[in-house]
Each structure stands twice: as C-alpha cells, then as structure tokens.
Design a protein around this motif. Structure first.
Motif, mmCIF file in Angstrom:
data_model
loop_
_atom_site.group_PDB
_atom_site.id
_atom_site.type_symbol
_atom_site.label_atom_id
_atom_site.label_comp_id
_atom_site.label_asym_id
_atom_site.label_seq_id
_atom_site.Cartn_x
_atom_site.Cartn_y
_atom_site.Cartn_z
ATOM 1 N N PRO A 68 3.356 10.269 0.542
ATOM 2 C CA PRO A 68 2.058 10.256 -0.138
ATOM 3 C C PRO A 68 1.037 9.332 0.542
ATOM 4 O O PRO A 68 -0.153 9.637 0.572
ATOM 5 C CB PRO A 68 2.383 9.757 -1.548
ATOM 6 C CG PRO A 68 3.828 10.040 -1.734
ATOM 7 C CD PRO A 68 4.446 9.926 -0.368
ATOM 8 N N TYR A 69 1.528 8.235 1.102
ATOM 9 C CA TYR A 69 0.629 7.319 1.812
ATOM 10 C C TYR A 69 0.003 8.017 3.021
ATOM 11 O O TYR A 69 -1.205 7.973 3.233
ATOM 12 C CB TYR A 69 1.391 6.066 2.247
ATOM 13 C CG TYR A 69 0.578 5.134 3.109
ATOM 14 C CD1 TYR A 69 -0.311 4.237 2.538
ATOM 15 C CD2 TYR A 69 0.692 5.154 4.496
ATOM 16 C CE1 TYR A 69 -1.066 3.383 3.322
ATOM 17 C CE2 TYR A 69 -0.051 4.307 5.284
ATOM 18 C CZ TYR A 69 -0.929 3.419 4.692
ATOM 19 O OH TYR A 69 -1.676 2.578 5.476
ATOM 20 N N ARG A 78 0.829 -1.214 0.000
ATOM 21 C CA ARG A 78 0.000 0.000 0.000
ATOM 22 C C ARG A 78 0.859 1.258 0.000
ATOM 23 O O ARG A 78 0.539 2.243 -0.672
ATOM 24 C CB ARG A 78 -0.944 0.002 1.195
ATOM 25 C CG ARG A 78 -2.063 -1.039 1.045
ATOM 26 C CD ARG A 78 -2.935 -1.111 2.246
ATOM 27 N NE ARG A 78 -3.693 0.141 2.377
ATOM 28 C CZ ARG A 78 -4.501 0.396 3.382
ATOM 29 N NH1 ARG A 78 -4.667 -0.477 4.346
ATOM 30 N NH2 ARG A 78 -5.149 1.536 3.435
ATOM 31 N N LYS A 115 -7.985 5.173 7.440
ATOM 32 C CA LYS A 115 -9.136 5.574 6.660
ATOM 33 C C LYS A 115 -8.665 6.508 5.545
ATOM 34 O O LYS A 115 -7.853 7.398 5.767
ATOM 35 C CB LYS A 115 -10.126 6.284 7.559
ATOM 36 C CG LYS A 115 -11.409 6.689 6.913
ATOM 37 C CD LYS A 115 -12.331 7.301 7.932
ATOM 38 C CE LYS A 115 -13.625 7.708 7.287
ATOM 39 N NZ LYS A 115 -14.531 8.332 8.231
ATOM 40 N N GLU A 116 -9.184 6.308 4.333
ATOM 41 C CA GLU A 116 -8.788 7.156 3.213
ATOM 42 C C GLU A 116 -9.460 8.517 3.314
ATOM 43 O O GLU A 116 -10.632 8.625 3.602
ATOM 44 C CB GLU A 116 -9.167 6.490 1.878
ATOM 45 C CG GLU A 116 -8.615 7.247 0.710
ATOM 46 C CD GLU A 116 -8.630 6.457 -0.589
ATOM 47 O OE1 GLU A 116 -8.370 7.079 -1.610
ATOM 48 O OE2 GLU A 116 -8.901 5.252 -0.572
ATOM 49 N N ASN A 117 -8.625 9.565 3.091
ATOM 50 C CA ASN A 117 -9.169 10.932 3.027
ATOM 51 C C ASN A 117 -9.856 11.120 1.709
ATOM 52 O O ASN A 117 -9.366 10.688 0.679
ATOM 53 C CB ASN A 117 -8.051 11.972 3.152
ATOM 54 C CG ASN A 117 -7.676 12.235 4.572
ATOM 55 O OD1 ASN A 117 -8.457 12.008 5.480
ATOM 56 N ND2 ASN A 117 -6.466 12.732 4.781
ATOM 57 N N GLY A 118 -10.955 11.806 1.681
ATOM 58 C CA GLY A 118 -11.673 12.029 0.435
ATOM 59 C C GLY A 118 -11.332 13.325 -0.078
ATOM 60 O O GLY A 118 -11.397 13.905 -0.997
ATOM 61 N N ALA A 148 -0.270 11.198 3.500
ATOM 62 C CA ALA A 148 -1.132 12.286 3.028
ATOM 63 C C ALA A 148 -2.510 11.763 2.619
ATOM 64 O O ALA A 148 -3.508 12.462 2.771
ATOM 65 C CB ALA A 148 -0.480 13.012 1.864
ATOM 66 N N ARG A 149 -2.566 10.531 2.125
ATOM 67 C CA ARG A 149 -3.826 9.961 1.665
ATOM 68 C C ARG A 149 -4.637 9.352 2.813
ATOM 69 O O ARG A 149 -5.858 9.328 2.774
ATOM 70 C CB ARG A 149 -3.562 8.893 0.612
ATOM 71 C CG ARG A 149 -4.851 8.286 0.060
ATOM 72 C CD ARG A 149 -4.607 7.221 -0.968
ATOM 73 N NE ARG A 149 -3.998 7.807 -2.151
ATOM 74 C CZ ARG A 149 -3.369 7.113 -3.085
ATOM 75 N NH1 ARG A 149 -3.248 5.810 -2.969
ATOM 76 N NH2 ARG A 149 -2.843 7.712 -4.118
ATOM 77 N N TYR A 150 -3.946 8.827 3.808
ATOM 78 C CA TYR A 150 -4.621 8.110 4.893
ATOM 79 C C TYR A 150 -4.374 8.810 6.222
ATOM 80 O O TYR A 150 -3.293 9.331 6.451
ATOM 81 C CB TYR A 150 -4.109 6.669 4.987
ATOM 82 C CG TYR A 150 -4.417 5.852 3.753
ATOM 83 C CD1 TYR A 150 -5.636 5.201 3.617
ATOM 84 C CD2 TYR A 150 -3.496 5.746 2.724
ATOM 85 C CE1 TYR A 150 -5.920 4.460 2.485
ATOM 86 C CE2 TYR A 150 -3.776 4.999 1.584
ATOM 87 C CZ TYR A 150 -4.978 4.367 1.476
ATOM 88 O OH TYR A 150 -5.274 3.636 0.350
ATOM 89 N N ASP A 197 2.247 1.500 -3.532
ATOM 90 C CA ASP A 197 1.175 1.901 -4.457
ATOM 91 C C ASP A 197 0.857 3.394 -4.347
ATOM 92 O O ASP A 197 0.477 4.025 -5.332
ATOM 93 C CB ASP A 197 -0.098 1.088 -4.216
ATOM 94 C CG ASP A 197 0.046 -0.367 -4.622
ATOM 95 O OD1 ASP A 197 1.008 -0.710 -5.350
ATOM 96 O OD2 ASP A 197 -0.801 -1.184 -4.197
ATOM 97 N N ALA A 198 1.031 3.941 -3.157
ATOM 98 C CA ALA A 198 0.773 5.374 -2.939
ATOM 99 C C ALA A 198 1.923 6.238 -3.450
ATOM 100 O O ALA A 198 1.778 7.448 -3.557
ATOM 101 C CB ALA A 198 0.536 5.648 -1.453
#
Length: 169
Positions: free
Chosen positions: A153-154, A144, A166-169, A156-158, A147-148
């Motif tokens: 970046p990982y 994961r 949890k993924e940020n939208g 920043a996304r989660y 992949d980010a």
C-alpha cells in the motif's frame, strides 16, 4: 494507538509453528489465518482469534524466512506483536505486511496471557495496567510504511519522482 487482549507465548516461536509450511501455497492472509498456530492445537487457535496482540519472549519468528508468518497474523486480526526480541526477517516481514512489531522486554515480563495491552507508537510506550514501558520508536521511514498498511500500500500511494518520494493524488 493499537491494543487489546493478548495471547502470550514463550521464547523462540518458530515460523513453522506460526504457519506450517504445507500452507505456504497461499498468500491470502484470511486463508492463512485459519492455520495460524495449528501445531499448538485448536484451543490456542481459538484464543488467537480473540486476541489483538501477540506477546512473546526472545527470538519471535525465528526459522524460515516466510512472509506468511506475519500476514497470517494480520489475517487473524492481530494488530501487533510485542516481544523481547524478533528474528530479523520476521521483523521486516511484519513491517512489510503492516503488522506492528515492538521489542519491549519489560512489557513482556509484565504481561500475562489474556491481559489488556496498549501500544502507542507516537510516544513509544507499551501500557500494561497502570504501568508504561518505553521502546525505541520506529524511524519515520518505517512508520510511514506501517501507517500506509504495509509496503505494497505504501508503494501504491507513493512513487519515486525526480529522486523524491511524492504522494499520488
């Protein structure tokens, strides 16, 4: 899948060779890439710029614990390193910078400088010509991060929320 033309090195490639210490004042991967493998001469640097995969023997990335050794390879356009084994800190720095690092001794033995190589993290194979060599796939948690595009970046996304990722939208 990741792949392309490889540049091949031997055993115990030291981080001081990958990126000399005098350039550690920068953290910019593109700036660092200009000095990747500088101690080995301009011919090696030119070949690196034409390569998408670095191949090496045992203990790749030994020496100083510097994240710039992995990030300079990313800046140079390298997508993966396939080696017989890695120095532990280099392996983790690779994951953190989004650089695929695969330990697959059999593939290293089958590869020559300038060969085409294909790495499939889903199936856990390194393909050289018509031969496929197996490696242990990454655990889901490391995959994961890769992949980010790396640890920053990982993150920043989660975000951690109530003990869950949890993924940020």
């Amino acid at each position: 899948m990741v792949g392309g033309v490889c540049i091949k090195f031997g055993d115990s490639v030291n981080t001081d060779v990958i990126i000399p210490g005098r350039y550690l004042i920068s953290i910019d991967p593109l700036e660092l890439a200009e000095h990747a493998f500088e101690p080995l001469g301009p011919e090696v640097q030119q070949q690196l710029r034409r390569s998408q995969v670095v191949v090496a023997g045992i203990n790749f990335g030994c020496g100083s614990a510097r994240e710039q050794a992995a990030s300079c390879l990313v800046g140079a356009g390298v997508k993966a390193v396939v080696a017989k084994s890695f120095a532990r800190v280099f392996f983790r720095n690779s994951i953190n910078t989004g650089l695929l690092a695969v330990a697959c001794p059999e593939a290293v033995d089958a590869l020559a400088d300038g060969s085409e190589v294909l790495i499939d993290t889903t199936s856990g194979t390194v393909t050289v010509g018509d031969q496929a060599f197996r490696f242990d796939p990454y655990p889901e948690s490391l995959q994961r991060i890769l992949d980010a595009g790396g640890l920053i970046p990982y993150v920043a996304r989660y975000v951690l929320s109530a003990g869950e990722v949890k993924e940020n939208g």
